[in-house]
Design a protein around this motif. Structure first.
Motif, PDB file in Angstrom:
ATOM      1  N   GLN A  98      41.210  35.375  51.300  1.00 45.18           N
ATOM      2  CA  GLN A  98      41.724  35.281  49.916  1.00 45.18           C
ATOM      3  C   GLN A  98      40.265  35.296  49.103  1.00 45.18           C
ATOM      4  N   VAL A  99      39.178  35.074  49.634  1.00 51.97           N
ATOM      5  CA  VAL A  99      38.158  34.715  48.893  1.00 51.97           C
ATOM      6  C   VAL A  99      37.245  36.263  48.728  1.00 51.97           C
ATOM      7  N   THR A 100      36.678  36.564  47.813  1.00 50.86           N
ATOM      8  CA  THR A 100      35.699  37.575  47.918  1.00 50.86           C
ATOM      9  C   THR A 100      34.348  36.911  47.161  1.00 50.86           C
ATOM     10  N   ALA A 101      33.215  37.371  47.830  1.00 52.23           N
ATOM     11  CA  ALA A 101      32.113  36.941  47.084  1.00 52.23           C
ATOM     12  C   ALA A 101      30.991  38.370  46.674  1.00 52.23           C
ATOM     13  N   ARG A 102      30.332  38.033  45.693  1.00 44.27           N
ATOM     14  CA  ARG A 102      29.558  39.193  45.349  1.00 44.27           C
ATOM     15  C   ARG A 102      28.416  38.451  44.637  1.00 44.27           C
ATOM     16  N   GLY A 103      27.325  38.780  44.775  1.00 48.47           N
ATOM     17  CA  GLY A 103      25.958  38.548  44.116  1.00 48.47           C
ATOM     18  C   GLY A 103      25.529  39.676  42.928  1.00 48.47           C
ATOM     19  N   ILE A 104      25.643  39.065  41.856  1.00 49.52           N
ATOM     20  CA  ILE A 104      25.182  40.070  40.687  1.00 49.52           C
ATOM     21  C   ILE A 104      24.103  39.616  39.835  1.00 49.52           C
ATOM     22  N   GLU A 105      23.131  40.317  39.560  1.00 47.43           N
ATOM     23  CA  GLU A 105      21.969  40.211  39.028  1.00 47.43           C
ATOM     24  C   GLU A 105      22.262  40.341  37.727  1.00 47.43           C
ATOM     25  N   ALA A 106      22.344  39.135  36.906  1.00 41.93           N
ATOM     26  CA  ALA A 106      22.620  39.024  35.619  1.00 41.93           C
ATOM     27  C   ALA A 106      21.670  40.031  34.553  1.00 41.93           C
ATOM     28  N   SER A 107      20.311  40.044  34.880  1.00 46.41           N
ATOM     29  CA  SER A 107      19.621  40.666  34.157  1.00 46.41           C
ATOM     30  C   SER A 107      19.827  42.512  34.210  1.00 46.41           C
ATOM     31  N   GLU A 108      20.365  42.549  35.305  1.00 41.09           N
ATOM     32  CA  GLU A 108      20.653  44.197  35.823  1.00 41.09           C
ATOM     33  C   GLU A 108      22.134  44.344  35.117  1.00 41.09           C
ATOM     34  N   PHE A 109      22.846  43.627  34.927  1.00 45.76           N
ATOM     35  CA  PHE A 109      24.173  43.974  34.515  1.00 45.76           C
ATOM     36  C   PHE A 109      24.802  42.907  33.320  1.00 45.76           C
ATOM     37  N   PRO A 110      24.019  43.005  32.076  1.00 42.03           N
ATOM     38  CA  PRO A 110      24.085  41.875  31.112  1.00 42.03           C
ATOM     39  C   PRO A 110      25.332  41.952  30.499  1.00 42.03           C
ATOM     40  N   THR A 111      25.943  43.248  30.477  1.00 41.44           N
ATOM     41  CA  THR A 111      27.390  43.202  29.926  1.00 41.44           C
ATOM     42  C   THR A 111      28.355  42.335  30.839  1.00 41.44           C
ATOM     43  N   LEU A 112      28.231  42.502  32.035  1.00 47.08           N
ATOM     44  CA  LEU A 112      29.090  41.739  32.941  1.00 47.08           C
ATOM     45  C   LEU A 112      28.760  40.288  32.591  1.00 47.08           C
ATOM     46  N   ALA A 113      27.469  39.892  32.520  1.00 53.63           N
ATOM     47  CA  ALA A 113      27.077  38.407  32.508  1.00 53.63           C
ATOM     48  C   ALA A 113      27.595  38.154  31.128  1.00 53.63           C
ATOM     49  N   ASP A 114      27.494  38.812  30.136  1.00 58.29           N
ATOM     50  CA  ASP A 114      28.042  38.393  28.813  1.00 58.29           C
ATOM     51  C   ASP A 114      29.609  38.274  28.832  1.00 58.29           C
ATOM     52  N   ARG A 115      30.385  39.090  29.560  1.00 57.67           N
ATOM     53  CA  ARG A 115      31.772  38.787  29.477  1.00 57.67           C
ATOM     54  C   ARG A 115      31.999  37.667  30.048  1.00 57.67           C
ATOM     55  N   HIS A 116      31.189  37.053  30.992  1.00 52.87           N
ATOM     56  CA  HIS A 116      31.438  36.019  31.581  1.00 52.87           C
ATOM     57  C   HIS A 116      30.972  34.682  31.145  1.00 52.87           C
ATOM     58  N   GLY A 117      30.106  34.855  30.004  1.00 54.46           N
ATOM     59  CA  GLY A 117      29.513  33.640  29.477  1.00 54.46           C
ATOM     60  C   GLY A 117      28.534  33.126  30.262  1.00 54.46           C
ATOM     61  N   VAL A 118      27.808  34.032  30.957  1.00 51.27           N
ATOM     62  CA  VAL A 118      26.737  33.494  32.075  1.00 51.27           C
ATOM     63  C   VAL A 118      25.386  33.375  31.191  1.00 51.27           C
ATOM     64  N   HIS A 119      25.031  31.959  31.169  1.00 53.70           N
ATOM     65  CA  HIS A 119      23.743  31.610  30.439  1.00 53.70           C
ATOM     66  C   HIS A 119      22.827  30.827  31.276  1.00 53.70           C
ATOM     67  N   ALA A 120      23.348  30.482  32.662  1.00 59.34           N
ATOM     68  CA  ALA A 120      22.332  30.008  33.611  1.00 59.34           C
ATOM     69  C   ALA A 120      22.925  30.352  34.855  1.00 59.34           C
ATOM     70  N   VAL A 121      21.917  30.441  35.727  1.00 59.37           N
ATOM     71  CA  VAL A 121      22.241  30.992  37.410  1.00 59.37           C
ATOM     72  C   VAL A 121      21.873  29.858  38.191  1.00 59.37           C
ATOM     73  N   PRO A 122      22.519  29.675  39.418  1.00 61.60           N
ATOM     74  CA  PRO A 122      23.455  30.727  39.568  1.00 61.60           C
ATOM     75  C   PRO A 122      24.784  30.090  38.656  1.00 61.60           C
ATOM     76  N   ALA A 123      25.723  31.107  38.392  1.00 61.53           N
ATOM     77  CA  ALA A 123      27.060  30.635  37.957  1.00 61.53           C
ATOM     78  C   ALA A 123      28.132  31.423  38.692  1.00 61.53           C
TER      79      ALA A 123
END
Length: 66
Positions: free
Chosen positions: A13-38
Motif C-alpha cells: 500500500q506504500v509507494t516511495a519515490r525520490g524526486i530531485e526538486a531542482s530537476e522537477f521544479p513544476t512538481l516541487a511547486d505543485r506540492h509546495g516543497v520549500h525544504a528537503v526532505p519533503a
C-alpha cells in the motif's frame, strides 16, 4: 528517504519515490516543497524535514487513517 523505501518494501500500500526538486521544479511547486526532505502522502505535502523513525511511521499511519 531510506525509511520511505523500507516502508514501501514492507507494504504493497506504500509507494516511495525520490524526486530531485531542482530537476522537477513544476512538481516541487505543485506540492509546495520549500525544504528537503519533503514527504508527500496521497498527493499532498505531509511534512518537511528529517524526523525520527518512529515519528515518520506514526505520521505515515496518521496520514492514511490507520
Amino acid at each position: 528517504m531510506l525509511l520511505a523505501y523500507r516502508c514501501a518494501l514492507a507494504s504493497s500500500q506504500v509507494t516511495a519515490r525520490g524526486i530531485e526538486a531542482s530537476e522537477f521544479p513544476t512538481l516541487a511547486d505543485r506540492h509546495g516543497v520549500h525544504a528537503v526532505p519533503a514527504v508527500v502522502v496521497d498527493d499532498e505535502t505531509g511534512w518537511s524535514g528529517n524526523v525520527p523513525e518512529r515519528m515518520f511511521v506514526d505520521r505515515l499511519l496518521a496520514s492514511v487513517g490507520a
